[in-house]
Design a protein around this motif. Structure first.
Motif, PDB file in Angstrom:
ATOM      1  N   VAL A 106       0.863  -1.175   0.000  1.00  0.00           N
ATOM      2  CA  VAL A 106       0.000   0.000   0.000  1.00  0.00           C
ATOM      3  C   VAL A 106       0.900   1.226   0.000  1.00  0.00           C
ATOM      4  CG1 VAL A 106      -1.811   1.254   1.238  1.00  0.00           C
ATOM      5  CG2 VAL A 106      -1.739  -1.240   1.357  1.00  0.00           C
ATOM      6  N   LYS A 107       0.600   2.178  -0.873  1.00  0.00           N
ATOM      7  CA  LYS A 107       1.370   3.428  -0.956  1.00  0.00           C
ATOM      8  C   LYS A 107       2.866   3.161  -1.137  1.00  0.00           C
ATOM      9  CE  LYS A 107      -1.863   5.654   2.193  1.00  0.00           C
ATOM     10  NZ  LYS A 107      -2.019   6.213   3.529  1.00  0.00           N
ATOM     11  N   GLY A 108       3.195   2.117  -1.917  1.00  0.00           N
ATOM     12  CA  GLY A 108       4.582   1.799  -2.201  1.00  0.00           C
ATOM     13  C   GLY A 108       5.319   1.056  -1.103  1.00  0.00           C
ATOM     14  N   LYS A 109       4.662   0.779   0.021  1.00  0.00           N
ATOM     15  CA  LYS A 109       5.303   0.073   1.125  1.00  0.00           C
ATOM     16  C   LYS A 109       4.758  -1.351   1.216  1.00  0.00           C
ATOM     17  CE  LYS A 109       6.309   0.304   6.079  1.00  0.00           C
ATOM     18  NZ  LYS A 109       7.475  -0.511   5.975  1.00  0.00           N
ATOM     19  N   ALA A 110       5.682  -2.319   1.272  1.00  0.00           N
ATOM     20  CA  ALA A 110       5.308  -3.734   1.382  1.00  0.00           C
ATOM     21  C   ALA A 110       5.262  -4.150   2.845  1.00  0.00           C
ATOM     22  CB  ALA A 110       6.300  -4.605   0.625  1.00  0.00           C
ATOM     23  N   TYR A 111       4.235  -4.916   3.192  1.00  0.00           N
ATOM     24  CA  TYR A 111       4.057  -5.460   4.536  1.00  0.00           C
ATOM     25  C   TYR A 111       4.035  -6.976   4.419  1.00  0.00           C
ATOM     26  CZ  TYR A 111       2.531  -0.693   5.415  1.00  0.00           C
ATOM     27  OH  TYR A 111       2.465   0.679   5.500  1.00  0.00           O
ATOM     28  N   ASP A 112       5.069  -7.626   4.956  1.00  0.00           N
ATOM     29  CA  ASP A 112       5.117  -9.085   4.927  1.00  0.00           C
ATOM     30  C   ASP A 112       4.305  -9.616   6.106  1.00  0.00           C
ATOM     31  OD1 ASP A 112       6.566  -9.289   2.614  1.00  0.00           O
ATOM     32  OD2 ASP A 112       8.506  -9.429   3.615  1.00  0.00           O
ATOM     33  N   ILE A 113       3.065  -9.961   5.827  1.00  0.00           N
ATOM     34  CA  ILE A 113       2.138 -10.439   6.849  1.00  0.00           C
ATOM     35  C   ILE A 113       2.601 -11.799   7.374  1.00  0.00           C
ATOM     36  CG2 ILE A 113      -0.270 -11.009   7.316  1.00  0.00           C
ATOM     37  CD1 ILE A 113       0.230  -8.025   6.579  1.00  0.00           C
ATOM     38  N   TYR A 114       3.051 -12.651   6.476  1.00  0.00           N
ATOM     39  CA  TYR A 114       3.621 -13.963   6.826  1.00  0.00           C
ATOM     40  C   TYR A 114       5.009 -14.029   6.217  1.00  0.00           C
ATOM     41  CZ  TYR A 114      -1.000 -15.531   8.343  1.00  0.00           C
ATOM     42  OH  TYR A 114      -2.195 -15.676   9.004  1.00  0.00           O
ATOM     43  N   PRO A 115       6.018 -13.475   6.923  1.00  0.00           N
ATOM     44  CA  PRO A 115       7.380 -13.373   6.344  1.00  0.00           C
ATOM     45  C   PRO A 115       7.955 -14.716   5.885  1.00  0.00           C
ATOM     46  CG  PRO A 115       7.270 -12.284   8.491  1.00  0.00           C
ATOM     47  CD  PRO A 115       5.946 -12.937   8.259  1.00  0.00           C
ATOM     48  N   GLY A 116       7.659 -15.785   6.584  1.00  0.00           N
ATOM     49  CA  GLY A 116       8.190 -17.092   6.203  1.00  0.00           C
ATOM     50  C   GLY A 116       7.603 -17.630   4.909  1.00  0.00           C
ATOM     51  N   ARG A 117       6.467 -17.102   4.509  1.00  0.00           N
ATOM     52  CA  ARG A 117       5.797 -17.558   3.292  1.00  0.00           C
ATOM     53  C   ARG A 117       5.976 -16.598   2.131  1.00  0.00           C
ATOM     54  NH1 ARG A 117       1.704 -21.451   3.461  1.00  0.00           N
ATOM     55  NH2 ARG A 117       1.404 -22.393   5.502  1.00  0.00           N
ATOM     56  N   ALA A 118       6.387 -15.358   2.436  1.00  0.00           N
ATOM     57  CA  ALA A 118       6.528 -14.345   1.380  1.00  0.00           C
ATOM     58  C   ALA A 118       7.762 -14.614   0.550  1.00  0.00           C
ATOM     59  CB  ALA A 118       6.605 -12.958   2.011  1.00  0.00           C
ATOM     60  N   PRO A 119       7.650 -14.469  -0.762  1.00  0.00           N
ATOM     61  CA  PRO A 119       8.837 -14.676  -1.613  1.00  0.00           C
ATOM     62  C   PRO A 119       9.887 -13.604  -1.359  1.00  0.00           C
ATOM     63  CG  PRO A 119       6.947 -13.931  -2.918  1.00  0.00           C
ATOM     64  CD  PRO A 119       6.482 -14.099  -1.513  1.00  0.00           C
TER      65      PRO A 119
END
Length: 120
Positions: A106-119
């Motif tokens: 959102v607004k150019g900022k990434a939020y890794d909700i599940y960091p272990g699953r995020a690429p």
């Protein structure tokens, strides 16, 4: 209540909880969704975004409130009308407009909700 009824109720409740939580309802592979936030809910059992994608409302499920906040996604991070990109796993039922996000942007900022699953 008899022991058999208690066991049946316990199994029903456990099955309902497992069906709702976790990843068993999601498909394999990453799915990306882009749209406009129509509603934000940051409460229990997990945070959600309702996202308008070309006139269809998708439910984007996040993590429980504490884990969502740990990602940096708090009530100040986004608002109604903001554009969002969600990356995660969509529902196995392709008629259902629902996904579980591992990362939202959102607004150019990434939020890794599940960091272990995020690429990476």
């Amino acid at each position: 209540m008899s022991g058999g009824c208690i066991a049946a109720v316990a199994l029903f409740l456990a099955g309902s909880t497992l069906a709702h939580h976790g990843w068993s309802w999601t498909g394999d592979g990453m799915f990306q969704l882009e749209g406009v936030i129509k509603d934000i809910y940051l409460g229990n059992p997990h945070a959600t975004l309702d996202v308008d994608v070309e006139g269809e409302i998708w439910r984007v499920e996040l993590a429980p409130p504490s884990a969502t906040a740990r990602s940096g996604f708090t009530e100040d991070a986004a608002g109604i009308g903001d554009e969002v990109t969600a990356l995660g796993n969509r529902s196995r039922d392709e008629t259902e407009k629902r996904m579980k996000a591992v990362r939202i942007t959102v607004k150019g900022k990434a939020y890794d909700i599940y960091p272990g699953r995020a690429p990476s």
